[in-house]
Scaffold this active site. Structure first.
Site, PDB file in Angstrom:
ATOM      1  N   ALA A 326       0.865  -1.180   0.000  1.00  0.00           N
ATOM      2  CA  ALA A 326       0.000   0.000   0.000  1.00  0.00           C
ATOM      3  C   ALA A 326       0.901   1.230   0.000  1.00  0.00           C
ATOM      4  CB  ALA A 326      -0.925   0.011   1.218  1.00  0.00           C
ATOM      5  N   GLU A 362      -1.174   2.807   6.959  1.00  0.00           N
ATOM      6  CA  GLU A 362      -1.203   3.906   5.991  1.00  0.00           C
ATOM      7  C   GLU A 362      -1.824   5.159   6.592  1.00  0.00           C
ATOM      8  OE1 GLU A 362       0.614   3.365   3.503  1.00  0.00           O
ATOM      9  OE2 GLU A 362       0.736   1.236   3.958  1.00  0.00           O
TER      10      GLU A 362
END
Length: 941
Positions: A326, A362
């Site tokens: 990610a 994230e």
């Protein structure tokens, strides 16, 4: 809402901070640009760091990706035009701006760019301009000089390839309802923005971005900011859409994100934040779990940092082709499908945990990394290590019943110990001028940065206490918001919190932390309970390795020791800050000592043999008196101490003797991880069968325990980690030849083959069942698994099947599977490494995978490139079993053959593979007979 400079006191503060940031950047650049005292005669365009004189303020960028190839061609392109406004800080007649693989349209004067000045000033004319591919610059020489304090604008029109290389602005393809579809998406991190538009592509070069995307009707455009304007336009007779976005906050180029697709989304709000999950139309229903946990995780981090989320929206998008797991683009996070999407019908409990922890990782970056950004790539560890650590906290908030915080010990601490115990390891922080090339920058994103970074920050939070850690962190983030900083500033703000809270430490925070950050490796703490003597030394898996890297701290650390005696935890931390010290409280008679409670410290622990015996006695009589995490620690420490020749190998093996009574996941997983090394080293020798017999003997009670718990495999355990151990029991029992287990998996897989439309195997068990069935089966089972892989519409299900296909014991099938990695229509580029290393992980496929890599290395290196292929994990995977002089020679020959071209981001992995192989050879020679005797004695062999 993001924090902005609006009220007057804050405006003054922001101006002062901006001036300080500019001064810092100028100083930094001057050193890198001139080569330090005495200067450097190298031409500016031949250096890899930008000169200090120009600072970007904002970009206006318009990009138009073509989602169809050019006529009579397979080439996909994008066109664009951009303006960057920058300020001149130092008089110069040279503009260097990053540019890579872009073709420029000539302006009316024949040059690739147009330069204008703001206000009434005029800009100097351009003398010459050219591309410098090695350093990835567009070089612009001027006839006159730029004026300090003056602002200028640089305009360019350009064309780039919308390639499938997973870097910069690239294309990802997938099939839906029989139609091939293209997504134009981006991966700017770490140095690929320059492949998309001309820019000052360094993290300290923050600017505001105004983005406009032109795209076909029926598609949607996304970027970091909210959509501001959406209009139908026509270009050369072609009907198109134009989407403009709100200006971003001031941010680094590597955080820019742009996507054009025909995706759809799920949405909700959390306070004033719009949350959207984007995915393929056929997969959007798999986004509900991500949507449900994003809000709580954002709330957690707003509380943890004590700073509001800085943006209006949080978009997260699942991509079919994506290099990293990610990427934390500010306001538009991009993910591999397997990491964002969760389908309760086909995804496992492990898939669910992956989704929530990666989302937490994230989103943690939205503050630590994005709001406040590190000055240069030499301190990647602080950014990634921090996000890795707090991802467990965010996930724990979203799923409080899982006890997920404990799993950091298995997933990060123990994992990185294996790498950091090598002489070819490296410190968390490097010298800034030693990390210059794009390949060197990529090398920083390794297990050391992520997992060791997480481990030492967890240790720091533990000995400061979480409230003090959070206070210092919040002050740090507030002060440096929208700017750049260096790691030492974090220690400064944490020390201020220590002082405010009157925390008692033996030294200031920086003195404690510098040895953990500025020197590689970690210590083993040895406790002699007969004398109370406690000592530390640098732990090396191979004690005969020559450590050539000198440390200013001489491999000594300031170590916080939490410990317990006979089941009672001591409240205070005892600090070991010398090579050796005396702690009379640790002298024992019949009692036992256990140190590093819950493995909050980043170190291993050894004891005198008397204390080890008392610990063994406790494990065999009532193992639950020893904390759960420490039961996993005892196994992992003992096995690695044995590899380092600090305790006998049989002592390490004895830590597994009590496992027939153990039902918890963490100790079992620790044991299986460590026994895996024995299997890798010895599964091609006569030790293999006695070892399998022993492991089967130990796991059978666990297999029966779960058979009973699940009512003969018809239910699923309730506890999160019980679900994991349920899988361990099945996988290990089948792999070691327990006939009842193999009959089960054969029956379940056979039922699926008979009725492909009804897969009744529980998602948690599928990986284990698929692998067992393919390993025991024929070409028919393999072909069925391959057909199901090709037809899979859920990425996590495809991933399970992809791994299982490598479990075959048929070398022809494995060779066929390896060949598929060269065909991107069969195996996606992002998955090629996983397939090759999975085959290498199979004792039958190990040599096939190594031969395949050697045969096709040049193709892999040149065709895929750094943006799409993880060379480091490839090297580690195919050499994991190397334990003979012949294999060492093959590896040396391979290195010699390709040394001129180099190994890119795998250079360090190659060094580590050589070191590991040499250590493995010695280990096998020294331990094989003893291990054979021990396993045989345990099973009556």
């Amino acid at each position: 809402m993001g924090k902005r400079c609006k009220v007057s006191p804050l405006r003054v503060f922001c101006v002062v901070l901006a001036a300080a940031s500019v001064a810092t950047i100028v100083t930094l650049w001057t050193i890198a640009f001139t080569g330090g005292e005495g200067g450097d005669v190298t031409a500016p365009w031949d250096r890899y760091r930008l000169p200090p004189g120009l600072v970007p303020l904002f970009y206006n960028i318009t990009l138009w990706p073509r989602l169809r190839p050019k006529e009579n061609s397979s080439l996909y392109i994008f066109t664009g035009w951009s303006t960057v406004q920058f300020e001149c800080l130092e008089e110069t007649n040279l503009i260097l701006i990053h540019s890579n693989k872009l073709n420029y349209t000539k302006m009316e004067d024949g040059h690739p760019v147009r330069l204008t000045a703001e206000g009434d000033e005029s800009a100097p004319n351009i003398k010459s301009a050219w591309l410098q591919p090695q350093t990835q610059y567009l070089v612009i020489q001027l006839k006159g000089r730029l004026t300090p304090g003056q602002k200028y604008r640089l305009y360019a029109e350009f064309t780039g390839e919308l390639a499938d290389d997973l870097a910069g602005f690239y294309r990802s393809e997938y099939e839906e309802d029989g139609v091939r579809k293209v997504v134009a998406t981006s991966q700017m991190h770490p140095t690929h923005a320059r492949k998309t538009f001309p820019c000052f592509d360094e993290p300290a070069m923050k600017a505001v971005f105004h983005i406009t995307l032109i795209h076909p009707p029926g598609t949607v455009a996304l970027s970091n900011g909210m959509e501001e304007d959406h209009a139908a336009i026509t270009i050369d007779g072609e009907a198109l859409l134009q989407t403009k976005f709100e200006a971003t906050e001031k941010m680094s180029t590597y955080l820019l994100a742009i996507v054009v697709s025909d995706y759809t989304y799920l949405n909700t709000t959390q306070g004033n934040i719009q949350i959207r999950i984007w995915a393929r139309r056929k997969a959007i229903n798999q986004g509900n779990y991500a949507l449900n946990v994003t809000g709580p995780i954002l709330d957690f981090f707003q509380s943890y940092y004590n700073i509001s989320y800085p943006l209006k929206k949080s978009d997260q998008i699942a991509l079919p082709d994506f290099y990293f797991g990610a990427m934390e683009n500010w306001g538009l996070v991009t993910y591999r499908e397997t990491n964002l999407l969760y389908d309760p019908e086909t995804s496992s409990n492990s898939n669910k945990e992956t989704t929530v922890t990666i989302i937490a990782h994230e989103l943690a970056h939205m503050w630590f990394g994005n709001l406040v950004t590190l000055r240069w790539w030499n301190e990647v560890w602080l950014n990634e290590g921090f996000a890795s650590y707090v991802s467990y906290l965010g996930a724990d908030h979203a799923e409080p019943d899982w006890d997920v915080k404990d799993l950091i010990v298995l997933d990060d601490v123990h994992k990185v110990f294996a790498v950091d115990a090598l002489a070819s390891s490296h410190p968390l922080t490097s010298e800034e001028n030693s990390i210059l090339l794009p390949g060197q920058i990529m090398e920083q994103f390794d297990t050391i940065s992520y997992s060791k970074g997480a481990a030492v920050l967890r240790m720091l939070s533990d000995f400061l206490s979480e409230p003090v850690f959070k206070q210092g962190l919040s002050s740090y983030l507030r002060y440096f918001s929208y700017g750049n900083t260096v790691g030492t500033q974090l220690w400064k703000y944490l020390q201020m919190a220590v002082k405010d809270n009157k925390v008692s430490l033996p030294h200031p925070v920086d003195i404690i932390m510098n040895p953990w950050v500025l020197q590689m490796g970690f210590p083993v703490v040895t406790i002699d309970t007969s004398t109370g003597r406690v000592s530390q030394e640098h732990f090396l898996l191979d004690p005969e390795t020559n450590v050539t890297v000198q440390s200013p701290y001489k491999y000594k650390w300031v170590i916080p020791v939490r410990w317990m005696k006979d089941g009672y935890v001591r409240e205070d931390i005892w600090w070991l800050d010398e090579k050796e010290a005396l702690n009379v409280d640790m002298m024992t008679g019949p009692s036992w000592i256990l140190a590093n409670i819950n493995v909050t410290g980043y170190y291993r622990v050894n004891y005198d043999l008397g204390n080890w015996e008392r610990l063994f006695s406790q494990l065999s009589t009532n193992h639950q008196v020893i904390p759960l995490i420490n039961r996993a620690q005892l196994v992992d420490d003992a096995f690695n101490l044995a590899r380092a020749q600090l305790v006998p190998t049989t002592l390490a093996l004895r830590t597994t003797s009590y496992l027939s009574q153990e039902t918890e996941y963490m100790p079992w997983q620790s044991a299986l991880n460590n026994l895996r090394y024995f299997e890798l080293m010895l599964d091609r020798t006569e030790v293999y069968q006695p070892m399998q017999d022993y492991i089967r003997k130990q796991v059978t009670p666990l297999f029966l325990y779960f058979r009973e718990m699940t009512s003969n495999w018809t239910k699923v355990p309730e506890k999160h980690t019980d679900q994991y151990n349920h899988v361990n029991a099945l996988r290990t029992a089948c792999r070691t030849g327990l006939s009842e287990c193999q009959d089960l998996t054969r029956m379940w897989f056979g039922q699926w083959m008979d009725h492909p439309e009804h897969n009744l195997i529980h998602p948690n068990l599928r990986s284990a069942v698929y692998c067992s069935a393919v390993a025991d089966g024929t070409e028919a089972e393999w072909n069925f698994a391959w057909s199901q892989f090709r037809a899979a519409t859920v990425a996590s299900e495809a991933s399970k099947l992809m791994s299982a296909l490598a479990c075959s014991t048929d070398t022809q099938l494995l060779d066929r599977y390896l060949s598929y990695t060269l065909n991107t229509t069969l195996i996606r580029k992002q998955d090629a490494t996983s397939v090759i290393t999975a085959v290498a992980n199979n004792r039958v496929g190990h040599s096939l995978a190594w031969d395949f890599v050697r045969e096709h290395w040049v193709y892999m290196f040149t065709e895929y490139g750094v943006g799409s292929f993880s060379f480091a994990s490839l090297i580690s995977g195919v050499t994991a079993r190397f334990s003979t002089p012949e294999e060492l020679q093959q590896l040396l020959d391979f290195v010699e053959q390709h040394k001129e071209a180099g190994f890119g981001s795998a250079a360090l992995a190659v060094d580590q593979a050589l070191e590991r192989t040499e250590a493995n050879i010695k280990w096998v020679q020294q331990n094989k007979q003893e291990v054979l005797h021990w396993f045989s004695s345990q099973t009556g062999g």
